[in-house]
Design a protein around this motif. Structure first.
Motif, PDB file in Angstrom:
ATOM      1  N   MET A   1       0.832  -1.199   0.000  1.00 16.41           N
ATOM      2  CA  MET A   1       0.000   0.000   0.000  1.00 16.41           C
ATOM      3  C   MET A   1       0.870   1.255   0.000  1.00 16.41           C
ATOM      4  SD  MET A   1      -1.719  -2.631   1.128  1.00 16.41           S
ATOM      5  CE  MET A   1      -1.564  -2.908   2.897  1.00 16.41           C
ATOM      6  N   ALA A   2       1.962   1.198   0.768  1.00 22.12           N
ATOM      7  CA  ALA A   2       2.882   2.333   0.795  1.00 22.12           C
ATOM      8  C   ALA A   2       3.486   2.542  -0.591  1.00 22.12           C
ATOM      9  CB  ALA A   2       3.974   2.090   1.829  1.00 22.12           C
ATOM     10  N   GLY A   3       3.764   1.445  -1.280  1.00 20.00           N
ATOM     11  CA  GLY A   3       4.304   1.547  -2.638  1.00 20.00           C
ATOM     12  C   GLY A   3       3.324   2.238  -3.571  1.00 20.00           C
ATOM     13  N   VAL A   4       2.049   1.881  -3.459  1.00 14.47           N
ATOM     14  CA  VAL A   4       1.013   2.504  -4.293  1.00 14.47           C
ATOM     15  C   VAL A   4       0.919   3.999  -3.978  1.00 14.47           C
ATOM     16  CG1 VAL A   4      -1.459   2.583  -4.777  1.00 14.47           C
ATOM     17  CG2 VAL A   4      -0.300   0.372  -4.600  1.00 14.47           C
ATOM     18  N   SER A   5       0.929   4.339  -2.690  1.00 15.86           N
ATOM     19  CA  SER A   5       0.839   5.756  -2.314  1.00 15.86           C
ATOM     20  C   SER A   5       1.996   6.551  -2.890  1.00 15.86           C
ATOM     21  CB  SER A   5       0.858   5.919  -0.794  1.00 15.86           C
ATOM     22  OG  SER A   5      -0.178   5.193  -0.223  1.00 15.86           O
ATOM     23  N   LEU A   6       3.195   5.989  -2.779  1.00 17.93           N
ATOM     24  CA  LEU A   6       4.367   6.679  -3.311  1.00 17.93           C
ATOM     25  C   LEU A   6       4.223   6.907  -4.804  1.00 17.93           C
ATOM     26  CD1 LEU A   6       7.222   4.768  -1.436  1.00 17.93           C
ATOM     27  CD2 LEU A   6       6.695   7.201  -1.212  1.00 17.93           C
ATOM     28  N   ALA A   7       3.846   5.848  -5.514  1.00 15.35           N
ATOM     29  CA  ALA A   7       3.734   5.947  -6.970  1.00 15.35           C
ATOM     30  C   ALA A   7       2.682   6.984  -7.350  1.00 15.35           C
ATOM     31  CB  ALA A   7       3.396   4.581  -7.559  1.00 15.35           C
ATOM     32  N   LYS A   8       1.560   6.977  -6.620  1.00 10.28           N
ATOM     33  CA  LYS A   8       0.495   7.944  -6.919  1.00 10.28           C
ATOM     34  C   LYS A   8       0.977   9.372  -6.688  1.00 10.28           C
ATOM     35  CE  LYS A   8      -3.796   5.400  -6.313  1.00 10.28           C
ATOM     36  NZ  LYS A   8      -4.966   5.169  -5.454  1.00 10.28           N
ATOM     37  N   GLU A   9       1.659   9.531  -5.573  1.00 13.58           N
ATOM     38  CA  GLU A   9       2.167  10.862  -5.240  1.00 13.58           C
ATOM     39  C   GLU A   9       3.112  11.355  -6.334  1.00 13.58           C
ATOM     40  OE1 GLU A   9       3.958  10.829  -1.290  1.00 13.58           O
ATOM     41  OE2 GLU A   9       5.301  12.415  -1.998  1.00 13.58           O
ATOM     42  N   TRP A  10       3.977  10.455  -6.776  1.00 18.06           N
ATOM     43  CA  TRP A  10       4.997  10.850  -7.747  1.00 18.06           C
ATOM     44  C   TRP A  10       4.434  11.154  -9.133  1.00 18.06           C
ATOM     45  CZ3 TRP A  10       8.818   6.546  -5.844  1.00 18.06           C
ATOM     46  CH2 TRP A  10       9.474   7.026  -4.690  1.00 18.06           C
ATOM     47  N   VAL A  11       3.382  10.450  -9.523  1.00 14.58           N
ATOM     48  CA  VAL A  11       2.831  10.745 -10.860  1.00 14.58           C
ATOM     49  C   VAL A  11       1.698  11.766 -10.776  1.00 14.58           C
ATOM     50  CG1 VAL A  11       3.451   8.462 -11.715  1.00 14.58           C
ATOM     51  CG2 VAL A  11       1.124   8.877 -10.921  1.00 14.58           C
ATOM     52  N   GLY A  12       1.398  12.198  -9.552  1.00 13.25           N
ATOM     53  CA  GLY A  12       0.363  13.214  -9.390  1.00 13.25           C
ATOM     54  C   GLY A  12      -1.041  12.684  -9.560  1.00 13.25           C
ATOM     55  N   ALA A  13      -1.227  11.380  -9.286  1.00 13.63           N
ATOM     56  CA  ALA A  13      -2.571  10.802  -9.384  1.00 13.63           C
ATOM     57  C   ALA A  13      -3.278  10.900  -8.046  1.00 13.63           C
ATOM     58  CB  ALA A  13      -2.464   9.340  -9.793  1.00 13.63           C
ATOM     59  N   LYS A  14      -4.603  10.877  -8.108  1.00 14.22           N
ATOM     60  CA  LYS A  14      -5.348  10.969  -6.855  1.00 14.22           C
ATOM     61  C   LYS A  14      -5.604   9.577  -6.294  1.00 14.22           C
ATOM     62  CE  LYS A  14      -7.464  15.425  -7.344  1.00 14.22           C
ATOM     63  NZ  LYS A  14      -8.410  15.979  -8.295  1.00 14.22           N
TER      64      LYS A  14
END
Lengths: 450, 210
Positions: free
Chosen positions: B197-210
């Motif tokens: 889940m932390a990996g998903v959050s990081l990836a979302k944050e980095w690509v600017g996805a909600k």
């Protein structure tokens, strides 16, 4: 002999195994000659320290310290992992250096390096090892697969040993593939037709597999001589080898090397009853293999590496239904024979603590990795001895000062009233030697019971 | 019927899910609608994993169901399914390490959360990561490793990415059994994810996805 083994209580059996461990014999069956009286004194003190920590009857003189490495001793001595696997003398020398330099209260022996040539002779497919799928500096690793197919549960349940000899071994050892032609041994009865059963032994592929077995056996003997030799020598110097043998949780036996992670996780939904039945069938065998080793080696502690029941793998309900009952049965079977189960709970076991405390007091030793030691002490402290949990990242890239601080806090948290052994959380390959030294020194410094 | 399919998959009723999917395919349902239902179910599975009610058995079984349904639907489809994706993640277990359980969970969770993923597998040499960054052009690179030996492989991989002049093109996250913030610093990665889940959050944050 006052009483026959079978008449002893489990406490008496445990004591008898401790006595054999603390009064070691040389290969000739005579009392082991220690190199000097101090070595003998240290040897006995170390075992008593570990014994007191495990039994929870009284505090030891100090917290025992057990650094438990994987490939570290080889790398520390400047060997490649490959050299340690193939050159038994170099491996023994490296292991001796590790023990003498770090002066642990006990060690797990040098068997983890494994005989490389033995694996080669049998073409072991279950693992990749240096020169066979991984680099010379890396440790061997398991190649997970479905070495038992999904429709083979009945075959395993009806005849586990037959399944291993005629199905599983031919799949995991390339050189033993022809053994799938071997006869069904319970069919060898009376005189009429008995010889038909032996025809497979006359076939060239089976004969070559048997030849490979004999050569592998010789290699195993040579290697075991080296492993046993260094253990004996270290004992004469005052360092006990702590392990009597090894076994597994039946769930891991099936999930690690028979069905693989994917296979067993699907079986939980697709054929749960078969899975449960197979684990029940394996339970007495898992007990027998470790009890036999403990009897032969004259020691109580039995190593049980735990894998697929950690936090995150299974739900609480799945853990309680599939993982724990047969693991507990194995542990209770060992305890009844005087053994001390030593499960190593790699990863986190935070969600399992309430379940696993259902064990008799002072009979088990739990190695924890990413489990909160304060909570573990609170829940398990009156039941089991805890071992751990200096993290590998800290040992790998931290500083000696950070390690010392961690150990100080850990001892404050987990060592009250005894029942604690200081060690690493998981088995390690390349960590900084100065950090390991700091862990051991801090253990001695902060671990004294006054 | 697609609602029933969503339920069957997300509740782990494999036989029912396959039967429903088969009926839908044979009854002439829009193949894309069937796949969308399967995808919706996978999203629910992901949410339940995140919430701590689903674990490895459910991730693996739902993945198997999805594959089986995709196989059924494929012959009926004019072209491959297209989904709007947040961004691209390149992922692999670093050199010398062949562990994949943790990595596969991260891939699963990234996938159900709408990322396009290129999974290089296990024991991935440093050069292969570099080449794949050039070809696949991900915004995020995930390095996985279970052994302590992986610490150095991760460090080497990050350094090679830097040397190839690609370091500012990607964000790098690391994860695995013994990985921590200390290891993140050691390897030069941008972040470490404690779990999938932390990996998903990081990836979302980095690509600017909600």
């Amino acid at each position: 002999m006052a009483k026959e083994w079978a008449e002893l209580t489990s406490d008496e059996k445990q004591e008898a195994l401790f006595q054999r461990w603390i009064s070691p014999k040389d290969p000739g069956g005579n009392d082991l000659k220690f190199q000097n009286p101090e070595a003998e004194k240290s040897y006995k003190e170390r075992i008593n320290r570990i014994k007191d920590a495990i039994q929870l009857k009284k505090q030891p003189d100090r917290v025992p310290v057990l650094p438990l490495p994987s490939m570290f001793p080889a790398l520390y001595a400047g060997l490649t992992v490959e050299e340690a696997m193939y050159d038994y003398e170099k491996c023994s020398a490296a292991f001796r250096k590790f023990v003498l330099d770090f002066e642990p209260d006990g060690h797990m022996g040098s068997a983890q390096f494994g005989p490389g040539r033995f694996f080669e002779k049998l073409d072991y497919k279950l693992y990749s090892w240096p020169g066979h799928g991984v680099s010379t500096m890396h440790s061997y690793q398991c190649n997970e697969g479905e070495y038992m197919k999904e429709d083979e549960y009945d075959a395993l349940i009806q005849d586990p040993s037959g399944f291993f000899s005629n199905v599983y071994l031919p799949r995991v050892f390339g050189a033993l593939e022809p053994l799938q032609m071997l006869p069904f041994l319970p069919g060898i009865l009376e005189i009429y037709g008995v010889a038909f059963n032996f025809i497979p032994y006359g076939l060239p592929p089976v004969q070559s597999a048997l030849k490979a077995l004999m050569e592998a056996g010789q290699e195993a003997l040579a290697w075991a001589g080296a492993v046993g030799g260094i253990e004996g020598e270290l004992a004469t110097l005052g360092y006990p080898q702590i392990l009597a043998g090894f076994t597994k949780a039946p769930f891991d036996t099936i999930g690690d090397t028979l069905r693989g992670t994917r296979g067993i996780m699907l079986d939980i939904y697709r054929q749960p009853d078969k899975l449960l039945e197979a684990m029940e069938a394996l339970t007495p065998l898992m007990i027998k293999m470790a009890v036999g080793a403990a009897q032969m080696n004259g020691k109580p502690i039995v190593f049980i590496p735990l894998h697929k029941g950690a936090d995150g793998f299974l739900s609480d309900e799945q853990f309680r239904r599939f993982y724990w009952p047969t693991l507990r049965e194995v542990m209770m079977g060992l305890i009844a024979e005087g053994c001390i189960p030593f499960p190593a709970a790699e990863g986190g076991y935070n969600s399992r603590l309430e379940v696993i405390k259902d064990l008799p007091k002072g009979k088990t030793l739990w190695m924890f990795d990413q489990t909160d030691m304060g909570t573990a002490k609170k829940i398990l402290g009156d039941t089991a001895c805890l071992l751990g949990n200096v993290p590998l990242d800290l040992l790998g890239v931290g500083t000696p000062q950070q390690v010392k601080e961690y150990v100080k806090k850990l001892i404050e948290t987990a060592s009250k009233r005894g029942g604690f052994i200081l060690g690493n959380g998981a088995f390690f390959d390349n960590v900084k030697a100065e950090n390991l030294k700091a862990m051991i020194e801090a253990g001695r410094e902060y671990g004294a019971y006054s | 019927m697609s609602k029933e399919l969503v339920n069957a998959i997300s509740e782990m009723r494999e036989q029912e899910a396959l039967k429903l999917a088969k009926e839908m395919v044979e009854g002439g349902s829009d193949p894309m609608a069937i796949l969308d239902a399967a995808r919706e179910a996978m999203g629910i599975v992901g949410q339940r994993y995140e919430a701590g009610t689903y674990f490895l058995p459910e991730l693996i079984l739902s993945g198997v169901m999805l594959n089986q349904i995709a196989e059924m639907v494929k012959p009926k489809m004019a072209k491959g399914p297209e989904m709007k994706r947040h961004g691209k993640v390149l992922i692999g277990t670093v050199a010398g390490d062949i562990h994949d359980i943790g990595k596969d969970i991260v891939v699963f969770m990234l996938d159900v959360n709408g990322f396009e993923i290129l999974d290089l597998g296990i024991d991935v040499p440093v050069d292969k990561f570099v080449e794949a960054i050039k070809d696949f052009q991900p915004q995020v690179v995930g390095l996985s490793g279970f052994l302590t030996l992986a610490f150095d492989s991760m460090k080497d991989t990050v350094e090679a990415i830097k040397k190839a002049g690609l370091r500012d093109k990607v964000k790098i996250m690391i994860g695995g059994g013994q990985i921590s913030d200390e290891i993140k610093k050691y390897t030069g990665a941008d972040a470490y994810g404690k779990d999938a889940m932390a990996g998903v959050s990081l990836a979302k944050e980095w690509v600017g996805a909600k």
